[in-house]
Design an enzyme around this catalytic site. Sequence first.
Site, short mmCIF file in Angstrom:
data_model
loop_
_atom_site.label_atom_id
_atom_site.label_comp_id
_atom_site.label_asym_id
_atom_site.label_seq_id
_atom_site.Cartn_x
_atom_site.Cartn_y
_atom_site.Cartn_z
N ASP A 198 0.83 -1.20 0.00
CA ASP A 198 0.00 0.00 0.00
C ASP A 198 0.87 1.26 0.00
O ASP A 198 2.05 1.22 0.35
CB ASP A 198 -0.91 -0.01 1.24
N ASP A 246 -10.78 2.02 -3.55
CA ASP A 246 -11.29 1.69 -2.22
C ASP A 246 -12.81 1.65 -2.19
O ASP A 246 -13.39 1.26 -1.18
CB ASP A 246 -10.79 2.70 -1.19
#
Length: 706
Positions: A444, A508
């Site tokens: 990430d 997301d």
Amino acid sequence: MNVWYRLHGARSSIVIKSCQHGLPEVVYWGKTLKSVSDDELAGLTDAVLTAGYLDQFPVLSIIPELGAGFHGEAGLEGHRQRQHWAPRFQVTAVETSDRELVFDARDEVAQLMLTIKVTMDTETDVVGFRSSLTNTADSEFLLHRLGNTVSLPAYADELLTFHGHWAREFVTGRQRWPANRVVKENRKGRTSSDAFPGIVAGTPGFSEQSGEVYGLHLAASGNHRLVAEKAVQGGRYIQAGEWLYPGEVALAKDESYSTPWLYGSWSGDGLSQMSLQFHRFLKKRLRLDVATQPRKVHFNSWEALYFSHEPKALLKLVDQAAAIGVERFILDDGWFRGRNDDTAGLGDWYVDERKHPGGLQYLIDAVNQKGMEFGLWFEPEMVNPDSDLYRAHPDWVLKLDGYDQVLGRNQMVLDLSRPEVFDYLYERIDSLLSQYRIDYIKWDMNRDLVQPGSAGVASVHRQVEALYRLMASINDAHPTVEIESCSSGGARIDFEILRYTQRVWASDCIDPVERQRLQQAYSIFFSNEIMGSHVSVEKAHTTGRSTNLMFRLMTSLYGHMGLELALDSLSADDETTVRQLLKYYKDNRTFFHTGDWIRVDTPESYLLCNGVVSTDKRRASFTIAALDRCDYLMPGRLRLTGLDPEKRYSLTAIHDPYAHHGQLRPNRTLAADAGIYSGDALMKIGIQLPVIDVASAIIYDLNVVE
């Protein structure tokens, strides 16, 4: 004297003109052109001098030269102590092959060397452009910009561009090519969700199955600049390159700078064919063979547990995930020291034994005993001020001295170009991968870069290059470990990061209505087998919209499927539905991920249709999703594409049992056994669609009948 060079693919050709006094230019890119002579090319493409302009027409070359009178977007800008700021190159050598042209050029006055590469992947028709600048003088040359430029025909007069933001990536916009230039810049230090480095130009009104289109993508994971302009002397061009901070690239004697690759795909049959060529090209580059390593069903712990890592709850989740059909269990954020929320712990990549007594082995053993693989979340490039690492090494972050560093998500960015930072991160990741059986990393990166200085000098370029080296080192040491590129969702997705990763997180946002739109636009450049596509809870966390389970499952079906659910909240019926759709995915995923991905023009704008056709055209699957209500009592017929017109196909419908199909009785093509039809009829007459509810879908499976 002009010299003409040609590269040919299966469907297209590109023609480059080079002359002694100037750099090479693209004079043709389009449908295969093999019989035209040099004399014909010269007669058809020679510039016409006009009154009120320069006596020598400036060349719209791959690197347009300010010093040669080109007053648009110069391909090269820089200077040497305020001198040599308008160089003029001469080609000194050309190397040719069936797949590549390499032009070497020099400016003896400015003491610079330029190399321009043009490639053609003959199997996929994807072209590539890359240039390198070398300083041959004793004094330093400060480079401001080096960008590759593609000249396009005047009839490519409509642009498709990309914008967006967190949780709403890959938003598309269309416009006629304006008189003023279109500029898209990204200065955030990652590919970004608001300025994706891709653009399409085409004939006005181009669609999925019609029109001539040119797609261009800059394979760059940092800052970039993309320009589309109508040149004052005529013609259109698109230029793309890295956006550089002042002083970021300073070339000492014999040092070189190379641009990111600019990749292009031409199609005379609309967007879908253009995308298919990009997909095939990307599949060849990936460190992944989906035919021999099918994309395993994921379960990610994030939305089920967030930072609350309690062994009993985790083990229960492992049992539930395995029982429902999951094949890879990923432990997300919260497993390392001091990480109880997003304010602390980043950088301290040691297992938090207060949460996981004795380490992660108990959890990995439980995952493996259930027949699943184990994956782990990292955010290696970041550090929290509240961490042991930052307290010990506050000088390890990207910053400018004298300023308070701007935080993002309570975190700073580590300076990967510093050897001690690189070595620490490699040691920590390598140690964990060596100690434990970890099959997958979710990598990430959750903030933009601000004042990204290293020893006071802007350092995004060096940061990105160091990131590539770090990932490559991990790939080499642990070649079976898959890596996902995640960056606040889809903020780092590009062809270059995919040289080191095997999966991307597109957004997301897992709301299936948003995902249907996003995945449609994502697929303009990227194929589905690398796209993480997960099923979440009924009420989406990012939009607040509620959707039924079957639609969420159908939306995730063609990508790399996964779950982010609190599994103990599912009813018995919902558990059965999930098991059935996961089995359907497993039975068909090799076909989904090795076939040709096609987007289909629909009769109504509220409908989206995507599908996969096997390379031998014996199988096909198309999903039709409704994102809004129908304006009429009945929509138009949907004409499929990509089938063999000579073959006959059985048509089977899988529809959403939760959806009401309007006020009409279901028609024949909505039946489980809808009949047998020729590919010719399905593509020319089409399927009469029923009216279906908003946020519902139908899947049509097609198989050849002998």
